[in-house]
Write a protein that holds these residues in place. Structure first.
Motif, PDB file in Angstrom:
ATOM      1  N   LEU A 148      11.124 100.937  71.792  1.00 13.11           N
ATOM      2  CA  LEU A 148      11.460 101.911  70.760  1.00 13.11           C
ATOM      3  C   LEU A 148      10.723 101.252  69.459  1.00 13.11           C
ATOM      4  O   LEU A 148      10.925 100.052  69.155  1.00 13.11           O
ATOM      5  N   MET A 149       9.975 102.341  68.794  1.00  7.53           N
ATOM      6  CA  MET A 149       9.455 101.758  67.493  1.00  7.53           C
ATOM      7  C   MET A 149      10.122 102.532  66.249  1.00  7.53           C
ATOM      8  O   MET A 149      10.186 103.609  65.914  1.00  7.53           O
ATOM      9  N   PHE A 150      11.057 101.669  65.526  1.00  3.88           N
ATOM     10  CA  PHE A 150      11.720 102.108  64.608  1.00  3.88           C
ATOM     11  C   PHE A 150      10.881 102.180  63.556  1.00  3.88           C
ATOM     12  O   PHE A 150       9.803 101.328  63.380  1.00  3.88           O
ATOM     13  N   ASP A 151      11.055 103.044  62.562  1.00  3.63           N
ATOM     14  CA  ASP A 151      10.113 103.245  61.147  1.00  3.63           C
ATOM     15  C   ASP A 151       8.764 103.095  61.802  1.00  3.63           C
ATOM     16  O   ASP A 151       7.848 102.495  61.273  1.00  3.63           O
ATOM     17  N   LYS A 152       8.342 103.819  62.650  1.00  2.85           N
ATOM     18  CA  LYS A 152       6.973 104.066  63.285  1.00  2.85           C
ATOM     19  C   LYS A 152       5.946 103.994  62.215  1.00  2.85           C
ATOM     20  O   LYS A 152       4.925 103.461  62.117  1.00  2.85           O
ATOM     21  N   ALA A 153       6.208 105.114  61.462  1.00  2.65           N
ATOM     22  CA  ALA A 153       5.162 105.459  60.427  1.00  2.65           C
ATOM     23  C   ALA A 153       5.131 104.312  59.451  1.00  2.65           C
ATOM     24  O   ALA A 153       3.555 103.725  59.082  1.00  2.65           O
ATOM     25  N   GLU A 154       6.013 103.701  59.185  1.00  2.00           N
ATOM     26  CA  GLU A 154       5.924 102.633  58.291  1.00  2.00           C
ATOM     27  C   GLU A 154       5.150 101.301  58.690  1.00  2.00           C
ATOM     28  O   GLU A 154       4.559 100.678  58.060  1.00  2.00           O
ATOM     29  N   MET A 155       5.570 101.220  59.997  1.00  2.00           N
ATOM     30  CA  MET A 155       5.130 100.129  60.753  1.00  2.00           C
ATOM     31  C   MET A 155       3.742 100.137  60.658  1.00  2.00           C
ATOM     32  O   MET A 155       3.198  99.046  60.430  1.00  2.00           O
ATOM     33  N   ILE A 156       3.128 100.880  61.197  1.00  2.00           N
ATOM     34  CA  ILE A 156       1.681 101.366  61.423  1.00  2.00           C
ATOM     35  C   ILE A 156       0.863 101.320  59.968  1.00  2.00           C
ATOM     36  O   ILE A 156      -0.092 100.466  59.902  1.00  2.00           O
ATOM     37  N   LYS A 157       1.644 102.078  58.707  1.00  2.00           N
ATOM     38  CA  LYS A 157       1.049 101.783  57.438  1.00  2.00           C
ATOM     39  C   LYS A 157       1.001 100.162  56.991  1.00  2.00           C
ATOM     40  O   LYS A 157      -0.071  99.759  56.552  1.00  2.00           O
ATOM     41  N   PHE A 158       2.154  99.617  57.231  1.00  2.00           N
ATOM     42  CA  PHE A 158       2.053  98.378  56.727  1.00  2.00           C
ATOM     43  C   PHE A 158       1.325  97.204  57.602  1.00  2.00           C
ATOM     44  O   PHE A 158       0.454  96.278  56.987  1.00  2.00           O
ATOM     45  N   ALA A 159       0.945  97.689  58.930  1.00  2.00           N
ATOM     46  CA  ALA A 159       0.127  96.999  59.737  1.00  2.00           C
ATOM     47  C   ALA A 159      -1.395  97.129  59.313  1.00  2.00           C
ATOM     48  O   ALA A 159      -2.089  96.118  59.135  1.00  2.00           O
ATOM     49  N   ASN A 160      -1.541  98.389  58.997  1.00  2.00           N
ATOM     50  CA  ASN A 160      -3.098  98.786  58.615  1.00  2.00           C
ATOM     51  C   ASN A 160      -3.413  97.881  57.248  1.00  2.00           C
ATOM     52  O   ASN A 160      -4.306  97.282  57.064  1.00  2.00           O
ATOM     53  N   ARG A 161      -2.413  97.684  56.396  1.00  2.98           N
ATOM     54  CA  ARG A 161      -2.541  97.202  55.245  1.00  2.98           C
ATOM     55  C   ARG A 161      -2.598  95.627  55.032  1.00  2.98           C
ATOM     56  O   ARG A 161      -3.552  94.934  54.615  1.00  2.98           O
ATOM     57  N   SER A 162      -2.280  95.107  56.417  1.00  2.50           N
ATOM     58  CA  SER A 162      -2.138  93.738  56.475  1.00  2.50           C
ATOM     59  C   SER A 162      -3.006  93.301  57.763  1.00  2.50           C
ATOM     60  O   SER A 162      -3.196  91.967  57.983  1.00  2.50           O
ATOM     61  N   GLY A 163      -3.940  94.101  58.042  1.00  2.00           N
ATOM     62  CA  GLY A 163      -4.696  93.831  59.258  1.00  2.00           C
ATOM     63  C   GLY A 163      -4.420  93.456  60.330  1.00  2.00           C
ATOM     64  O   GLY A 163      -4.874  92.891  61.320  1.00  2.00           O
ATOM     65  N   ILE A 164      -3.258  94.031  60.783  1.00  2.00           N
ATOM     66  CA  ILE A 164      -2.515  93.582  61.923  1.00  2.00           C
ATOM     67  C   ILE A 164      -2.856  94.627  62.926  1.00  2.00           C
ATOM     68  O   ILE A 164      -2.786  95.902  62.600  1.00  2.00           O
ATOM     69  N   ALA A 165      -2.997  94.398  64.217  1.00  2.00           N
ATOM     70  CA  ALA A 165      -3.218  95.402  65.200  1.00  2.00           C
ATOM     71  C   ALA A 165      -1.915  95.667  66.159  1.00  2.00           C
ATOM     72  O   ALA A 165      -1.577  94.720  66.420  1.00  2.00           O
ATOM     73  N   ILE A 166      -1.706  96.801  66.250  1.00  2.00           N
ATOM     74  CA  ILE A 166      -0.616  97.048  67.197  1.00  2.00           C
ATOM     75  C   ILE A 166      -1.098  97.677  68.317  1.00  2.00           C
ATOM     76  O   ILE A 166      -1.867  98.796  68.430  1.00  2.00           O
ATOM     77  N   VAL A 167      -0.991  97.260  69.465  1.00  2.00           N
ATOM     78  CA  VAL A 167      -1.494  98.234  70.641  1.00  2.00           C
ATOM     79  C   VAL A 167      -0.453  98.244  71.769  1.00  2.00           C
ATOM     80  O   VAL A 167       0.488  97.462  71.832  1.00  2.00           O
ATOM     81  N   SER A 168      -0.331  99.345  72.571  1.00  2.00           N
ATOM     82  CA  SER A 168       1.021  99.678  73.441  1.00  2.00           C
ATOM     83  C   SER A 168       0.160  99.972  74.800  1.00  2.00           C
ATOM     84  O   SER A 168      -0.755 100.782  74.668  1.00  2.00           O
ATOM     85  N   GLU A 169       0.577  99.027  75.677  1.00  2.00           N
ATOM     86  CA  GLU A 169      -0.183  99.197  77.088  1.00  2.00           C
ATOM     87  C   GLU A 169       0.712  99.592  78.210  1.00  2.00           C
ATOM     88  O   GLU A 169       1.896  99.070  78.198  1.00  2.00           O
ATOM     89  N   ALA A 170       0.403  99.988  79.263  1.00  2.00           N
ATOM     90  CA  ALA A 170       1.181 100.492  80.350  1.00  2.00           C
ATOM     91  C   ALA A 170       1.442  99.031  81.005  1.00  2.00           C
ATOM     92  O   ALA A 170       0.763  98.032  81.120  1.00  2.00           O
ATOM     93  N   GLY A 171       2.812  98.938  81.546  1.00  2.00           N
ATOM     94  CA  GLY A 171       3.243  97.680  82.190  1.00  2.00           C
ATOM     95  C   GLY A 171       2.431  97.519  83.439  1.00  2.00           C
ATOM     96  O   GLY A 171       2.527  96.534  84.121  1.00  2.00           O
TER      97      GLY A 171
END
Lengths: 271, 271
Positions: free
Chosen positions: B248-271
């Motif tokens: 579950l990604m709460f605040d998905k849009a904010e998370m991605i926005k914040f990550a982009n601003r901080s140079g963090i990469a978020i990846v989601s992969e099949a288990g």
């Protein structure tokens, strides 16, 4: 060890252990050559050995040169290398070659590779513990208080988890209470793991610290000291379970005295 | 879910999730009955449901009574129960019976047993996520920055360790850097694990959070939120790897926005 007048090398990290080992080896009539690490090794070691050479972490070329020059064919590793330094290593050329060989940057991986490099140079790594067998934990309950039946269940549970963790070559310490894992050690160290897990337990945490199933005790032997039971006391933890004959107990007498005074049970069991 | 005018029970813990799920279920035309926990559940939930009953953690008899009385045959669990409360539970008689059945006091163990008790009463537990599928992490790289080759290696390594940890039914989050495990989550929670491991890494830590191999997503679905990337940013961690469709990604849009601003990469992969 029975041969007299050998030259024994100590590859020394921080803490009191290199000093204790040096004392013990010299009492046994051997000559001691130490390779000490800047910013890590206690300078006091200089007074306890016949020869000392200072290097920086990762200067493998320097390390080999110092040992060979002084006729060392048998060396041991003693003392800690602060893990905070691991990402700061500036290896020399020989060290760099070693680092590039280590695909997975595990503690034991590095040390195992280091031992192989040394063997090629005719220097064999032996166990530091074999020179101070009196520090190894004897089997049995070492304190007046024995674990309760519930605590015994937690020891068994924590032991299983700690061994699984050890299989993954990560940590050795697990804090449990009532069949719940509260903290697992990775790189933060045992004291921090005890404090974290102990606080979550609120009281009566059971601390289990064992060797890894494939642990080479020449490189890294689990150890506990007065600080271990002091950390436990801060969070009202109640039991410390160790692996008999495979754990170094620094300040054994003080540890047991402190544990008895704090109502902590210390048990040492066969793996 | 397709049936209209069902009565859905929410067994609610803390946080915003029960409120989001309640909103979503009512929008789908169902009636919602919440069983909320004192000291945990946000009182605001009362305004988002048709009926609310307050109980204390462990009052299983009260919980069942509340659901049955309101005609609930399908219930879900949503929200956190602060783990600090786990050793403070004062179960009622029904709860006591359940507790005594649970030999090993694991989170999932408790919830699985609870689900079985409820099933005997004709109340079936369904997954909360199925009512808010838009919150599940989609596969792929979700940020502008993609993981480097080195970071990909660390994701793979951390993933393997996290899955092993999950097999032991302990934690779900692992912090690694350059093939070294820096922190493992047990009971302290993901944010604390990120901060601890990230500090040891000094920078560029890779955070992996996955589901347990045998995880029943009805009870406990891995979740991340803005706080996750904020914690990462505090310790200059660089990658967050998640399990696609199972997080579950709460605040998905904010998370991605914040990550982009901080140079963090978020990846989601099949288990």
């Amino acid at each position: 060890m029975s041969e007299q007048n050998e030259v024994i090398g100590i590859i020394a990290g921080g803490g009191q252990f290199p000093l204790m080992v040096a004392d013990s080896i010299r009492k046994q009539g051997h000559r001691v050559v130490a390779v000490a690490h800047h910013e890590e090794t206690d300078p006091e070691l200089a007074h306890k050995v016949d020869q000392i050479v200072w290097i920086r972490l990762g200067q493998l070329g320097q390390l080999i040169k110092a040992l060979k020059k002084n006729g060392v064919q048998k060396a041991l590793m003693a003392g800690t290398i602060a893990k905070r330094l691991m990402f700061k290593i500036k290896p020399d050329l020989k060290g760099l070659t070693l680092m590039s060989k280590i695909a997975i940057f595990h503690d034991d991986g590095i040390l195992r590779s280091l031992a192989k490099e040394l063997e090629k140079e005719g220097i064999f790594i032996v166990s530091a513990a074999s020179y101070v067998p009196e520090l190894l934990s004897p089997p049995g309950c070492l304190t007046r208080r024995k674990p309760t039946k519930k605590e015994k269940g937690d020891i068994e549970f924590g032991w299983r988890i700690a061994k699984e963790l050890g299989k993954l070559d990560i940590g050795q310490c697990v804090v449990v209470r009532r069949g719940t894992v509260l903290a697992l050690e990775a790189m933060e160290g045992t004291d921090e793991t005890i404090l974290r897990g102990g606080k979550l337990a609120r009281e009566k945490a059971v601390v289990v610290k064992v060797s890894k199933p494939n642990q080479d005790l020449r490189f890294d032997i689990p150890s506990v000291g007065l600080n271990t039971v002091e950390s436990m006391s801060k969070v009202k933890a109640s039991v410390l379970a160790l692996e008999a004959g495979k754990t170094l107990m620094f300040d054994k007498a003080e540890m047991i005295k402190f544990a008895n005074r704090s109502g902590i049970a210390i048990v040492s069991e066969a793996g």
